[in-house]
Write a protein that holds these residues in place. Structure first.
Motif, PDB file in Angstrom:
ATOM      1  N   ASP A  53      -2.490  -7.301  -9.094  1.00 51.98           N
ATOM      2  CA  ASP A  53      -2.185  -7.355  -7.603  1.00 51.98           C
ATOM      3  C   ASP A  53      -1.845  -5.899  -6.751  1.00 51.98           C
ATOM      4  O   ASP A  53      -2.304  -5.989  -5.693  1.00 51.98           O
ATOM      5  N   ASP A  54      -1.217  -5.015  -7.343  1.00 43.72           N
ATOM      6  CA  ASP A  54      -1.245  -3.693  -6.922  1.00 43.72           C
ATOM      7  C   ASP A  54      -2.588  -3.045  -6.689  1.00 43.72           C
ATOM      8  O   ASP A  54      -2.656  -2.605  -5.592  1.00 43.72           O
ATOM      9  N   TYR A  55      -3.460  -3.048  -7.718  1.00 46.48           N
ATOM     10  CA  TYR A  55      -4.789  -2.512  -7.236  1.00 46.48           C
ATOM     11  C   TYR A  55      -5.296  -3.151  -6.318  1.00 46.48           C
ATOM     12  O   TYR A  55      -6.095  -2.374  -5.306  1.00 46.48           O
ATOM     13  N   GLN A  56      -5.315  -4.408  -6.168  1.00 49.32           N
ATOM     14  CA  GLN A  56      -6.106  -5.066  -5.108  1.00 49.32           C
ATOM     15  C   GLN A  56      -5.544  -4.761  -3.589  1.00 49.32           C
ATOM     16  O   GLN A  56      -6.281  -4.617  -2.788  1.00 49.32           O
ATOM     17  N   LYS A  57      -4.196  -4.560  -3.654  1.00 49.80           N
ATOM     18  CA  LYS A  57      -3.568  -4.363  -2.540  1.00 49.80           C
ATOM     19  C   LYS A  57      -4.017  -3.091  -1.937  1.00 49.80           C
ATOM     20  O   LYS A  57      -4.247  -2.671  -0.714  1.00 49.80           O
ATOM     21  N   VAL A  58      -4.018  -1.897  -2.710  1.00 52.50           N
ATOM     22  CA  VAL A  58      -4.293  -0.648  -2.682  1.00 52.50           C
ATOM     23  C   VAL A  58      -5.608  -0.590  -2.048  1.00 52.50           C
ATOM     24  O   VAL A  58      -6.161   0.015  -1.034  1.00 52.50           O
ATOM     25  N   ILE A  59      -6.399  -1.155  -2.819  1.00 52.44           N
ATOM     26  CA  ILE A  59      -8.002  -1.391  -2.413  1.00 52.44           C
ATOM     27  C   ILE A  59      -8.128  -1.869  -1.027  1.00 52.44           C
ATOM     28  O   ILE A  59      -9.075  -1.413  -0.224  1.00 52.44           O
ATOM     29  N   LYS A  60      -7.591  -2.972  -0.572  1.00 55.36           N
ATOM     30  CA  LYS A  60      -7.694  -3.675   0.592  1.00 55.36           C
ATOM     31  C   LYS A  60      -7.123  -2.937   1.765  1.00 55.36           C
ATOM     32  O   LYS A  60      -7.758  -2.884   2.921  1.00 55.36           O
ATOM     33  N   ASP A  61      -6.058  -2.022   1.422  1.00 56.63           N
ATOM     34  CA  ASP A  61      -5.494  -1.203   2.598  1.00 56.63           C
ATOM     35  C   ASP A  61      -6.147   0.032   2.689  1.00 56.63           C
ATOM     36  O   ASP A  61      -6.497   0.527   3.839  1.00 56.63           O
ATOM     37  N   VAL A  62      -7.059   0.971   1.490  1.00 56.67           N
ATOM     38  CA  VAL A  62      -7.570   2.094   1.991  1.00 56.67           C
ATOM     39  C   VAL A  62      -8.907   2.015   1.950  1.00 56.67           C
ATOM     40  O   VAL A  62      -9.409   3.008   2.465  1.00 56.67           O
ATOM     41  N   LEU A  63      -9.656   1.098   1.215  1.00 56.11           N
ATOM     42  CA  LEU A  63     -11.018   1.252   1.354  1.00 56.11           C
ATOM     43  C   LEU A  63     -11.748   1.228   2.494  1.00 56.11           C
ATOM     44  O   LEU A  63     -12.831   2.032   2.865  1.00 56.11           O
TER      45      LEU A  63
END
Length: 354
Positions: A53-63
């Motif tokens: 969940d942490d990975y996916q949140k960061v990717i969604k926010d930063v990508l």
């Protein structure tokens, strides 16, 4: 997709890196205390799901803040720096070009951008979009000084032209000083305090984002290591990123003044070349020119002198001299050992600024 047009810089490993003993930051209540097997099997999937969940949140926010930059002879990545359309990338990505095509993670049409300024000495550059699309999101830049070995990071960019790609790894080391070559379009820069990471860095990743799990950019991926003993093939899991603190320092000056006005980098103020000893091995740096108002000349160093040591560090090549100076500060006083007419001498030099 023309993968031959992507570019990444390599740094040769000339000495073995120290082995790092990594310890998991997670603990299991049942692993060492005799807890039930049921508790252990339930905890592990829960922890894995939390990390995912942490990975996916960061990717969604930063990508959405990571873009693909298409120059005339190279393809690289960039990071949206502010809401005015400024994008920070590597100087070796922009090369000698002035105009670029930029593709955002969510955009279908390439956008036009122009160079604001490049600073090859730190391998950084800023470009600016001609028109800022609605919803363009600037990345959050963190404090690279707080990066710790073992910290999980994600590398985002366009490796091999595959836009919006993400790889994961850890911070393998901090405070590395690395010299990049000029082959393959490199700037020849010597960069201090780089963040070493195990996250894969491939051609096209240059200029992208190295991000922590708080969604903050802590570095700009720039170099992938090569192993000279393996024919300069890639050394997997060894990449380097320019620290975000330096990125912010350079980008802020370029955006404000159109150039870097205060590099914060020390200089000996000489033009030099590597010389060989009687055994045909690098043996020092010969001073080709020492301007009279420069740091070296003011300390009595002249053209023809051969610098062999700065402080306690042996100097054998121009690169080794650059690496020592990269870790110093303007105004710092250092003892320089040099040879003149066969005699060894020393001089106390107050370093200038690059």
């Amino acid at each position: 997709m023309d993968l031959s047009r992507t570019r990444v810089l390599s740094v040769s490993l000339v000495s073995a890196l120290s082995a790092l003993a990594l310890v998991s930051g997670c603990s299991s209540s049942g692993s060492a205390s005799g807890g039930s097997g049921e508790g252990t099997t339930q905890a592990a999937p829960a922890a894995a799901n939390d990390l995912q969940d942490d990975y996916q949140k960061v990717i969604k926010d930063v990508l959405p803040s990571v873009v693909q930059i298409d120059a005339a002879d190279s393809l690289g990545s960039g990071v949206v720096y502010d809401d005015k359309g400024h994008i920070v990338t590597n100087a070796h990505v922009v090369g000698d070009e002035k105009r670029f095509k930029v593709t955002t993670a969510t955009g279908e049409q390439a956008l036009s951008a122009e160079l604001v300024a490049a600073y090859p000495e730190q391998d950084l550059a800023v470009i600016k979009l001609g028109e800022v699309p609605g919803g363009l999101k600037a990345a959050k830049f963190g404090d690279s000084a707080k990066a710790e070995v073992g910290q999980i990071v994600l590398a985002m960019g366009s490796p091999l032209g595959l836009s919006s790609s993400v790889t994961q790894g850890i911070v393998s080391a901090v405070g590395r000083t690395v010299s990049e070559g000029r082959s393959g379009g490199g700037t020849g820069a010597t960069i201090a305090n780089m963040v070493q990471t195990s996250a894969a860095i491939n051609p096209g990743n240059s200029g992208g984002a190295l991000v922590d799990l708080d969604g903050q950019v802590i570095g700009i991926p720039t170099l992938a290591a090569t192993d000279p003993d393996m024919g300069d093939s890639a050394a997997p899991g060894i990449g380097f990123a320019i620290p975000s603190s330096m990125v912010k320092t350079v980008a802020d000056q370029i955006i404000k003044d159109g150039k870097v006005t205060d590099s914060g980098r020390a200089a000996l103020d000489i033009t030099g070349r590597t010389v060989l000893g009687d055994d045909y091995r690098p043996a020092g740096v010969a001073v080709v020119e020492a301007p009279k108002d420069g740091a070296a000349a003011e300390a009595g160093i002249e053209a023809g002198d051969i610098i062999t040591r700065v402080g306690d560090e042996e100097i054998t090549t121009v690169n080794s001299l650059s690496e020592v100076l990269a870790s110093a500060k303007p105004g710092q006083k250092v003892q320089v050992t040099y040879v003149r007419d066969g005699n060894e001498k020393t001089a106390d030099v107050t370093l200038g600024e690059m």
